[in-house]
Design a protein around this motif. Structure first.
Motif, short mmCIF file in Angstrom:
data_model
loop_
_atom_site.label_atom_id
_atom_site.label_comp_id
_atom_site.label_asym_id
_atom_site.label_seq_id
_atom_site.Cartn_x
_atom_site.Cartn_y
_atom_site.Cartn_z
N PRO A 8 7.52 4.48 -6.19
CA PRO A 8 7.25 3.03 -6.22
C PRO A 8 8.53 2.23 -5.99
O PRO A 8 9.63 2.66 -6.34
CB PRO A 8 6.70 2.82 -7.63
CG PRO A 8 7.29 3.93 -8.44
CD PRO A 8 7.37 5.10 -7.51
N PRO A 9 8.40 1.04 -5.41
CA PRO A 9 9.58 0.20 -5.20
C PRO A 9 10.04 -0.45 -6.50
O PRO A 9 9.31 -0.50 -7.49
CB PRO A 9 9.08 -0.85 -4.20
CG PRO A 9 7.61 -0.94 -4.45
CD PRO A 9 7.18 0.43 -4.86
N ALA A 19 0.86 -1.18 0.00
CA ALA A 19 0.00 0.00 0.00
C ALA A 19 0.90 1.23 0.00
O ALA A 19 1.94 1.26 0.67
CB ALA A 19 -0.92 0.01 1.22
N ASN A 20 0.48 2.26 -0.74
CA ASN A 20 1.33 3.42 -0.96
C ASN A 20 0.58 4.70 -0.61
O ASN A 20 -0.61 4.82 -0.86
CB ASN A 20 1.80 3.47 -2.41
CG ASN A 20 2.88 4.51 -2.63
OD1 ASN A 20 3.49 5.00 -1.69
ND2 ASN A 20 3.12 4.87 -3.88
N ALA A 21 1.32 5.66 -0.01
CA ALA A 21 0.77 6.97 0.31
C ALA A 21 1.69 8.04 -0.27
O ALA A 21 2.49 8.66 0.44
CB ALA A 21 0.63 7.14 1.82
N LEU A 78 7.60 -1.64 -9.73
CA LEU A 78 6.30 -2.22 -9.41
C LEU A 78 5.19 -1.19 -9.60
O LEU A 78 5.34 -0.02 -9.22
CB LEU A 78 6.29 -2.75 -7.98
CG LEU A 78 7.27 -3.88 -7.67
CD1 LEU A 78 7.10 -4.35 -6.22
CD2 LEU A 78 7.09 -5.05 -8.62
N ARG A 79 4.09 -1.66 -10.16
CA ARG A 79 2.94 -0.79 -10.36
C ARG A 79 2.05 -0.88 -9.13
O ARG A 79 1.32 -1.85 -8.92
CB ARG A 79 2.18 -1.22 -11.62
CG ARG A 79 2.97 -1.06 -12.90
CD ARG A 79 2.16 -1.46 -14.11
NE ARG A 79 2.90 -1.25 -15.35
CZ ARG A 79 2.42 -1.53 -16.56
NH1 ARG A 79 1.18 -2.01 -16.67
NH2 ARG A 79 3.16 -1.33 -17.62
N VAL A 80 2.14 0.13 -8.31
CA VAL A 80 1.34 0.20 -7.10
C VAL A 80 0.54 1.49 -7.13
O VAL A 80 0.96 2.48 -7.76
CB VAL A 80 2.22 0.15 -5.84
CG1 VAL A 80 2.96 -1.18 -5.75
CG2 VAL A 80 3.22 1.30 -5.82
N THR A 126 14.89 -9.38 -5.15
CA THR A 126 15.27 -8.34 -4.19
C THR A 126 14.35 -7.14 -4.36
O THR A 126 14.23 -6.61 -5.48
CB THR A 126 16.73 -7.90 -4.38
OG1 THR A 126 17.59 -9.04 -4.29
CG2 THR A 126 17.13 -6.89 -3.33
N LEU A 127 13.72 -6.73 -3.29
CA LEU A 127 12.85 -5.56 -3.30
C LEU A 127 13.60 -4.39 -2.71
O LEU A 127 14.18 -4.49 -1.62
CB LEU A 127 11.57 -5.83 -2.49
CG LEU A 127 10.54 -4.70 -2.50
CD1 LEU A 127 9.92 -4.55 -3.88
CD2 LEU A 127 9.46 -4.95 -1.45
N LEU A 128 13.59 -3.26 -3.42
CA LEU A 128 14.31 -2.07 -2.99
C LEU A 128 13.31 -0.97 -2.69
O LEU A 128 12.59 -0.50 -3.57
CB LEU A 128 15.29 -1.61 -4.07
CG LEU A 128 16.41 -0.68 -3.60
CD1 LEU A 128 17.39 -1.43 -2.74
CD2 LEU A 128 17.12 -0.06 -4.79
N LEU A 129 13.26 -0.56 -1.41
CA LEU A 129 12.45 0.58 -0.97
C LEU A 129 13.38 1.75 -0.69
O LEU A 129 14.44 1.57 -0.08
CB LEU A 129 11.65 0.22 0.29
CG LEU A 129 10.80 -1.05 0.23
CD1 LEU A 129 10.08 -1.26 1.55
CD2 LEU A 129 9.81 -1.01 -0.91
#
Length: 739
Positions: A503-504, A497-499, A516-518, A543-546
């Motif tokens: 995007p990651p 969920a995004n505010a 990623l399409r969020v 690997t997810l990059l935030l």
């Protein structure tokens, strides 16, 4: 009389004077023997500029202390040499123009006309006592040994007419010399940012220009701001500085016979407690610098330097004791020393010492305040961010944080990793507007709120909704962006969920990187908006990059250009390790930060990388148990079979006992089926869930109690255990080490 060019002394001491060792870093002038018949310790007879002092006729050596190398070129200026810069001293009112008659005792035959650069004094060059320093510039075309031949001839001082020993500096006689020295010294002191730089600036600016040695004492501990110090006044010897011992060969208060350690380095006690009512306390209370030949100063020196120390102070006015007073109180003292071969201090030198002491004390005060603020900022930022990332099942984590600049050590960016029930983990990254103490305080409150909401196991969109409400309670202008993701290693899925956050980026095992399409969502603090969540695949090895926008947005590029550059950098880094081996997390974080250019640091940067290892389906056993009396026995049989399938029979007894106790407690109060799950990773994890929200508490059962000992057994036998409240009930779990 020729127009004298006198400029400021360079505080860096990076150019050697005539007769000095060019390799010496301090560049202090050598002490050379005084010509026969001249006393190096007595003051010269002074006369007005352009007049012959009494007793200094032609042919008489005169009594003077320091020489003026290069003065002969000043007497007969070279027409092809440019005049000094704007900082040079203009023609003196009582002096003549170039080409005027030389002072008594000067012979034109003694003046070489080679046109070397030794008389070319650049702006900022003043001898240790305020005179001009003749510097032989490299590449000037001067014949080898010309400076040595010139220095060997005794030269008359153009202000006094008296002969000067070669290689020795002239004293500061004019007020202009002192003003220029004070200006250069205070500028050097003001350049310091921390305590050591300021004290070193005072020492380097003082020695050898104003004194041959200096001792700096500071209060221990130094008070900060308006704090009232407690306990007695204690001074600690912070730093000593002196002319190098190999150059001080004419005796004095620090002979060169024992250069390591020198006598000056061993002088003075390390700590000095100032007793109330003592002579040292009276001198420090007076604030003004004093000569040490006064009775009060003579009585104070043994207390300052240590009564057991036999320190041969120079006689006469060759030492000045200057208290260092900050904004509120005395914070130390400085002792300026001159050797017996040098002219003694004059009354005007007390004003110079007072200026040096005042500027140094105020600088130290500001440095202490700055150090305290920097410490508070560092501690605030350190406590706001996780000190260590948790070790979660099925995922590996790495992180980085960079402030916007050294002057802005705190900011509103944060990241977090929160373990959740069911071996899941919540990955959070957020950014509060600004990078100040206020932003950091708001960030800390939002991060704490996010941890509390994550502990309730709320869906990601619900967490953002409650964060939005919390931001509105903090104020109407409290805006932030946040991205909240929950990774489940069993199902290999991630819910995001995004505010309003960037995007990651997901880096797959084969080297493909995708954004990623969020849902974009509105920033936290807007209010009255709904947040959406999307569930995506999280394959093993990916690997997810935030990150925060400081990594991808700057004055030189927009945010989407930066995101594309980040994606390309991740893909290029993955190609280096091959399609079957993902890049190491720590190295990957460093590579990502290396994409920042010189003008790309406009904001804080928070970076969180998660490598998804997942849990294989063969390592998971999951059952539903009806809330009945036979449920504990059935749970023991199911656990025994799973352990046998995994080859972990050595844990059978402990697992059966603990599973029976936890399931029995769940069945007693549950109204819906109870869940039992076993996970085989680096440890064996057992999870029992029910629909009762009350969490069990460990307590000491009394001898007459029939129950209450189940959790006591779990606490004694398990590696660790816990209970987590869910939106639909709770989960009690424990872990055992694999044999």
């Amino acid at each position: 009389m020729d127009s004298t060019r006198v400029t400021e002394h360079p505080t860096s001491f990076d150019r050697p004077s005539t007769g000095a060792d060019p390799t010496d870093p301090r560049g202090a002038l050598l002490r050379t023997p005084v010509p026969p018949g001249a006393s190096g310790s007595s003051l010269p007879a002074q006369g007005r500029a352009g007049q012959t002092p009494p007793g200094a006729g032609a042919g008489s050596p005169g009594t003077f202390e320091h020489s003026q190398p290069g003065a002969e070129e000043a007497a007969e200026p070279d027409a092809h040499r440019p005049r000094p810069g704007s900082e040079g001293v203009p023609v003196q009112p009582d002096g003549g123009q170039p080409g005027a008659a030389q002072p008594t005792g000067t012979r034109s035959a003694d003046v070489p006309s080679s046109g070397t650069a030794s008389g070319d004094v650049t702006a900022g060059d003043v001898t240790p006592d305020g005179g001009r320093a003749g510097l032989v510039q490299p590449g000037s075309g001067a014949p080898a040994g010309a400076a040595d031949r010139r220095a060997a001839v005794p030269e008359p001082d153009r202000r006094t007419g008296q002969l000067t020993a070669p290689g020795q500096p002239t004293p500061m006689r004019r007020d202009g010399d002192r003003l220029r020295f004070v200006g250069a010294a205070t500028r050097r002191i003001a350049r310091g940012m921390d305590l050591d730089e300021i004290v070193m600036g005072l020492c380097r600016a003082t020695v050898p220009t104003f004194a041959d040695a200096i001792l700096v004492y500071l209060r221990e501990p130094l008070p900060v701001g308006d704090e009232r110090p407690t306990g007695p006044l204690v001074l600690r010897l912070r730093r000593t500085d002196r002319i190098p011992a190999e150059r001080d060969t004419e005796g004095g208060f620090a002979p060169a016979a024992q250069p390591e350690p020198s006598e000056l380095e061993t002088v003075g006690a390390e700590l000095c407690e100032v007793r109330p009512g003592s002579a040292l306390a009276e001198v420090l209370r007076g604030v003004r610098p004093v000569f040490t030949d006064t009775p009060a100063a003579r009585a104070a020196l043994p207390e300052l330097l240590g009564e057991e120390r036999d320190f041969p102070l120079p006689d006469g006015r060759r030492a000045i004791l200057a208290p260092l007073r900050g904004r509120r109180r005395v914070i130390g003292a400085a002792l300026f020393l001159r050797g017996p071969e040098r002219v003694a201090f004059e009354a005007d030198d007390l004003l110079v010492a007072a200026q040096l002491a005042t500027h140094s004390a105020l600088g130290i005060d500001k440095a202490v305040l700055y150090g305290r603020e920097a410490y508070i900022a560092d501690e605030l930022q350190r406590t706001m961010l996780p000190e260590n990332l948790p070790r979660c099942t099925g995922v590996r984590l790495a992180s980085r944080y960079l402030p916007a600049a050294e002057t802005a050590r705190v900011g509103g960016d944060w990241y977090d990793a929160i373990p959740l029930p069911g071996s899941r983990v919540a990955l959070v990254v957020g950014d509060v507007m600004g990078h100040s103490m206020t932003s950091a305080a708001i960030m800390g409150q939002l991060r704490t709120t996010a941890q509390t909401l994550a502990g309730l196991d709320l869906p990601p969109q619900e967490v953002l909704h409650h964060l939005d409400e919390q931001a509105q309670r903090l104020g109407t202008d409290r805006m932030a962006t946040c991205l909240y993701a929950v990774y489940d290693p069993v199902t290999h899925r991630i819910t995001v969920a995004n505010a309003g956050h960037p995007p990651p980026v997901l880096l797959h095992l084969g080297g493909h990187a995708e954004v990623l399409r969020v849902p974009a969502g509105a920033p936290i603090g807007v209010g009255g908006v709904d947040f959406e969540a999307v569930e995506l695949d999280a394959p093993a090895g990916a690997t997810l990059l935030l990150y925060t926008d400081g990594l991808v947005e700057s004055r030189l590029r927009d945010v989407w250009t930066g995101i594309e550059q980040l994606r390309e950098r991740l893909a290029a880094t993955a190609q280096l390790t091959g399609p079957d081996h993902p890049p190491p997390l720590e190295a990957l974080c460093d590579e990502v930060l290396d994409m920042l250019g010189p003008g790309d640091r406009d904001d804080d940067i928070a970076l969180l990388a998660a490598r998804f290892d997942g849990i294989a389906p063969s390592d998971v056993a999951y059952w539903f148990l009806e809330p009945e009396d036979a449920a504990p026995g059935k749970a023991r049989r199911l656990a025994r079979r799973a352990l046998a399938r995994w080859g972990m029979e050595d844990l059978t007894d402990a697992v059966e006992l603990l599973v029976s106790e936890v399931v029995t407690n769940a069945v007693r109060y549950a109204s819906k089926p109870v869940t039992l799950r076993l996970l085989r990773t680096d440890v064996l994890r057992c999870e029992v869930g029910d629909d009762v929200p009350q969490l069990p508490r460990l307590r000491q059962a009394r001898a007459t109690d029939e129950g209450g000992r189940g959790l006591y057994l779990v606490n004694r036998l398990a590696r660790r255990w816990g209970a987590t409240r869910l939106s639909t009930g709770k989960v009690v779990w424990f872990e055992l080490n694999r044999g």
